[in-house]
Design an enzyme around this catalytic site. Structure first.
Site, PDB file in Angstrom:
ATOM      1  CG  HIS A 109       9.003  -1.618  11.501  1.00 34.46           C
ATOM      2  ND1 HIS A 109       7.719  -1.235  11.269  1.00 34.46           N
ATOM      3  CD2 HIS A 109       8.982  -2.952  11.646  1.00 34.46           C
ATOM      4  CE1 HIS A 109       6.936  -2.289  11.286  1.00 34.46           C
ATOM      5  NE2 HIS A 109       7.674  -3.352  11.515  1.00 34.46           N
TER       6      HIS A 109
ATOM      7  CG  ASP B   2      -5.255   5.475   0.965  1.00 37.40           C
ATOM      8  OD1 ASP B   2      -6.344   5.801   0.437  1.00 37.40           O
ATOM      9  OD2 ASP B   2      -5.067   5.462   2.193  1.00 37.40           O
TER      10      ASP B   2
ATOM     11  CE1 TYR C  54       1.183   6.628   4.246  1.00 39.46           C
ATOM     12  CE2 TYR C  54       0.150   8.785   4.378  1.00 39.46           C
ATOM     13  CZ  TYR C  54       1.003   7.831   4.887  1.00 39.46           C
ATOM     14  OH  TYR C  54       1.683   8.075   6.056  1.00 39.46           O
TER      15      TYR C  54
ATOM     16  NE  ARG D  12      -0.541  -4.072   4.963  1.00 37.02           N
ATOM     17  CZ  ARG D  12      -0.709  -3.186   5.963  1.00 37.02           C
ATOM     18  NH1 ARG D  12      -1.873  -3.090   6.573  1.00 37.02           N
ATOM     19  NH2 ARG D  12       0.281  -2.415   6.342  1.00 37.02           N
TER      20      ARG D  12
ATOM     21  N   PRO E  76       0.852  -1.191   0.000  1.00 34.53           N
ATOM     22  CG  PRO E  76      -0.314  -1.334   2.010  1.00 34.53           C
ATOM     23  CD  PRO E  76       0.950  -1.780   1.343  1.00 34.53           C
TER      24      PRO E  76
ATOM     25  CD  GLU F  55       0.526  -7.253  12.230  1.00 25.13           C
ATOM     26  OE1 GLU F  55      -0.402  -7.244  13.092  1.00 25.13           O
ATOM     27  OE2 GLU F  55       1.301  -6.292  12.065  1.00 25.13           O
TER      28      GLU F  55
ATOM     29  CG  ASP G 151       4.894   3.160   1.294  1.00 27.39           C
ATOM     30  OD1 ASP G 151       4.880   3.014   2.534  1.00 27.39           O
ATOM     31  OD2 ASP G 151       4.406   4.152   0.720  1.00 27.39           O
ATOM     32  CG  ASP G 152       6.808   2.849   5.971  1.00 25.31           C
ATOM     33  OD1 ASP G 152       6.518   1.658   5.732  1.00 25.31           O
ATOM     34  OD2 ASP G 152       6.411   3.449   6.974  1.00 25.31           O
TER      35      ASP G 152
ATOM     36  NE  ARG H  58      -4.710   5.512   9.964  1.00 24.71           N
ATOM     37  CZ  ARG H  58      -5.874   6.144   9.944  1.00 24.71           C
ATOM     38  NH1 ARG H  58      -6.597   6.153   8.855  1.00 24.71           N
ATOM     39  NH2 ARG H  58      -6.320   6.763  11.007  1.00 24.71           N
TER      40      ARG H  58
HETATM   41  N1  UDP Z   1      -0.855   3.545   4.230  1.00 26.94           N
HETATM   42  C1  UDP Z   1      -1.872   3.853   3.356  1.00 26.94           C
HETATM   43  N2  UDP Z   1      -2.777   4.833   3.701  1.00 26.94           N
HETATM   44  C2  UDP Z   1      -2.693   5.539   4.875  1.00 26.94           C
HETATM   45  C3  UDP Z   1      -1.647   5.215   5.758  1.00 26.94           C
HETATM   46  C4  UDP Z   1      -0.753   4.209   5.413  1.00 26.94           C
HETATM   47  O1  UDP Z   1      -1.991   3.258   2.285  1.00 26.94           O
HETATM   48  O2  UDP Z   1      -3.530   6.416   5.115  1.00 26.94           O
HETATM   49  C5  UDP Z   1       0.115   2.498   3.869  1.00 26.94           C
HETATM   50  C6  UDP Z   1       1.581   2.914   3.984  1.00 26.94           C
HETATM   51  O3  UDP Z   1       2.044   3.468   2.769  1.00 26.94           O
HETATM   52  C7  UDP Z   1       2.288   1.620   4.315  1.00 26.94           C
HETATM   53  C8  UDP Z   1       1.226   0.852   5.100  1.00 26.94           C
HETATM   54  O4  UDP Z   1      -0.036   1.427   4.762  1.00 26.94           O
HETATM   55  O5  UDP Z   1       2.660   0.888   3.159  1.00 26.94           O
HETATM   56  C9  UDP Z   1       1.441   0.947   6.609  1.00 26.94           C
HETATM   57  O6  UDP Z   1       1.452   2.302   7.001  1.00 26.94           O
HETATM   58  P1  UDP Z   1       2.516   2.902   8.018  1.00 26.94           P
HETATM   59  O7  UDP Z   1       3.889   2.484   7.591  1.00 26.94           O
HETATM   60  O8  UDP Z   1       2.267   4.354   8.176  1.00 26.94           O
HETATM   61  O9  UDP Z   1       2.100   2.129   9.329  1.00 26.94           O
HETATM   62  P2  UDP Z   1       3.056   1.678  10.494  1.00 26.94           P
HETATM   63  O10 UDP Z   1       3.979   0.649   9.887  1.00 26.94           O
HETATM   64  O11 UDP Z   1       3.754   2.909  10.927  1.00 26.94           O
HETATM   65  O12 UDP Z   1       2.070   1.127  11.472  1.00 26.94           O
END
Ligand code: UDP
Length: 254
Positions: A231, A47, A12, A90, A10, A203, A111-112, A85
């Site tokens: 992460h 998104d 955004y 997904r 995902p 998960e 993606d991060d 999120r």
């Molecule tokens: N993401 C999304 N829309 C949102 C927030 C997050 O598509 O409004 C995606 C984001 O790009 C990532 C995944 O959902 O691939 C998980 O988000 P994030 O990394 O912010 O969550 P964390 O790992 O910090 O819980």
């Protein structure tokens, strides 16, 4: 082994989207060029209301076959501060995997995060549900599965967050074989993420569609002693000065 490794991502719009996707994309390009016997298939879910040129361009540059789709999180969900999120994205990725219908492995590649190319090689060995360690999850240096040396089976999931989950595993720390999607479907069940899952249980709840106990999990990455996914939280600048009016091109603004 020549199975497809489906990578569901995902993404955004935010100030750090391009740097994050560049890092992930270049890792995939390197993984492809490394020539392991796996076939990567990247599924990118924006998104957003429509697919953007910049995300497509980043995907094309990897040389990895990909599907690119836009699916927007409903506003009502976005407004809920604690909502999961990336869930709709997904799930749409799982729809695509099911539609393709070819045998393989599913991995949720946010993606991060940062990934070692060895991970994609290892993922291809998943025949049931695999687990492996992740670096820098919230509040600790790592979390990982523990393998009993005698039996060679996973006996514990080491994590700092001790909620009573069957599978204390992070989104970046597991993968599963696609036959679980088909089997659940045949039994009238949708193997999908659900907003009804408690915070931190996303998960666990998905894995329960595919497995029941910890020892049946397949340990990867040198029996969970290597960390191949981390992460990352890329820090955006609080940009307030736009040197050029073309926001879309550089994606500096939300
Ligand atoms: N993401 C999304 N829309 C949102 C927030 C997050 O598509 O409004 C995606 C984001 O790009 C990532 C995944 O959902 O691939 C998980 O988000 P994030 O990394 O912010 O969550 P964390 O790992 O910090 O819980």
């Amino acid at each position: 082994e020549n199975r497809i490794v489906y990578l569901i991502t995902p993404t955004y719009v935010r100030q750090t989207q391009v740097v994050d996707l560049t890092r992930v994309g270049q890792t995939l390009r390197l993984a492809r060029e490394a020539g392991y016997h796996h076939r990567l298939y990247w599924i990118i879910l924006e998104d957003a209301t429509s697919c953007t040129h910049r995300v497509r361009q980043l995907a094309l540059e990897t040389g990895v076959p990909f599907a690119h789709m836009a699916i927007q999180t409903p506003l009502a969900v976005k407004r809920r501060p604690k909502a999961h999120r990336g869930l709709e994205q997904r799930n749409a990725g799982l729809d695509i995997v099911e539609q393709i219908g070819k045998d393989g492995v599913v991995y949720f590649m946010d993606d991060d995060n940062a990934y070692h190319i060895q991970l994609f090689h290892e993922l291809a060995y998943t025949t049931h549900v695999s687990v492996f360690g992740t670096g820098l999850p919230g509040g600790s240096a790592y979390e990982r599965c523990h393998v009993d040396e005698r039996t060679g089976k996973v006996d514990k999931l080491l994590t700092t967050w001790e909620a009573p989950r069957t599978f204390a595993v992070d989104m970046a720390g597991f993968a599963f074989a696609t036959h679980h999607l088909a089997r659940n479907r045949a039994n009238g069940k949708d193997m999908r993420f659900n907003h009804a899952s408690k915070s931190g249980y996303l998960e666990n709840d998905l894995m329960l569609f595919a497995a029941r106990t910890v020892p049946e999990l397949e340990p990867l990455a040198a029996n969970c002693t290597r960390i191949l996914a981390w992460h990352v939280k890329t820090k955006g600048n609080d940009l307030y000065y736009n040197p050029e009016p073309n926001k879309e091109r550089f994606n500096l603004y939300k």
